[in-house]
Write a protein that holds these residues in place. Structure first.
Motif, mmCIF file in Angstrom:
data_model
loop_
_atom_site.group_PDB
_atom_site.id
_atom_site.type_symbol
_atom_site.label_atom_id
_atom_site.label_comp_id
_atom_site.label_asym_id
_atom_site.label_seq_id
_atom_site.Cartn_x
_atom_site.Cartn_y
_atom_site.Cartn_z
ATOM 1 N N LEU A 62 35.063 27.920 38.980
ATOM 2 C CA LEU A 62 36.402 27.942 38.385
ATOM 3 C C LEU A 62 37.402 28.764 39.198
ATOM 4 O O LEU A 62 38.522 29.004 38.756
ATOM 5 N N VAL A 63 37.017 29.180 40.379
ATOM 6 C CA VAL A 63 37.895 29.979 41.234
ATOM 7 C C VAL A 63 38.966 29.087 41.839
ATOM 8 O O VAL A 63 38.697 27.968 42.268
ATOM 9 N N ARG A 64 40.175 29.589 41.859
ATOM 10 C CA ARG A 64 41.290 28.904 42.508
ATOM 11 C C ARG A 64 41.824 29.810 43.603
ATOM 12 O O ARG A 64 41.577 31.010 43.606
ATOM 13 N N SER A 65 42.605 29.274 44.519
ATOM 14 C CA SER A 65 43.050 30.057 45.670
ATOM 15 C C SER A 65 43.847 31.290 45.279
ATOM 16 O O SER A 65 43.872 32.273 46.002
ATOM 17 N N SER A 66 44.483 31.270 44.120
ATOM 18 C CA SER A 66 45.241 32.438 43.688
ATOM 19 C C SER A 66 44.422 33.333 42.760
ATOM 20 O O SER A 66 44.935 34.289 42.216
ATOM 21 N N TYR A 67 43.156 33.052 42.612
ATOM 22 C CA TYR A 67 42.265 33.712 41.666
ATOM 23 C C TYR A 67 42.196 35.217 41.894
ATOM 24 O O TYR A 67 41.417 35.684 42.708
ATOM 25 N N LYS A 68 43.061 35.928 41.212
ATOM 26 C CA LYS A 68 43.106 37.388 41.290
ATOM 27 C C LYS A 68 43.203 37.882 42.731
ATOM 28 O O LYS A 68 42.805 38.995 43.038
#
Length: 106
Positions: A62-68
């Motif tokens: 579920l990680v996205r490029s803007s993920y924290k």
């Protein structure tokens, strides 16, 4: 091109943060998912990135490029700087101790 080659190229240009995520089909009109990546594979990629010198790697389905990314990057930069300052202070302390022992001035 393999993941290791891509990571190596990113490090060559001083990229410090990398993310790995899984495409999820938002609707039936979008591209289908060809295969799902296992949690073990995501962990392997995360560990490889850290071993190659990335300051931070988020890796999971579920990680996205803007993920924290901003938060994690700042935390890791501060941690790295604190470690460098501690090492510099230790080195200075050793130099002062050597000076006191030898009687020479820095």
């Amino acid at each position: 091109m393999s993941t290791d080659v891509v990571l190596a190229e990113l490090r060559k240009v001083d990229v410090d943060v990398v993310t790995f995520g899984q495409y999820m089909q938002p609707t039936k009109r979008h591209l289908k998912v060809e295969r799902y990546i296992t949690p073990e594979q995501f962990e392997l990629w995360r560990q490889r990135a850290i071993d190659m010198g990335f300051l931070y790697c988020a890796s999971g389905p579920l990680v996205r490029s803007s993920y924290k990314a901003g938060e994690a990057f700042i935390e890791n930069v501060l941690r790295k700087r604190a470690g460098e300052k501690a090492m510099a202070a230790e080195g200075l302390g050793q130099a002062v101790a050597a000076e006191e022992t030898s009687g020479k001035s820095l």
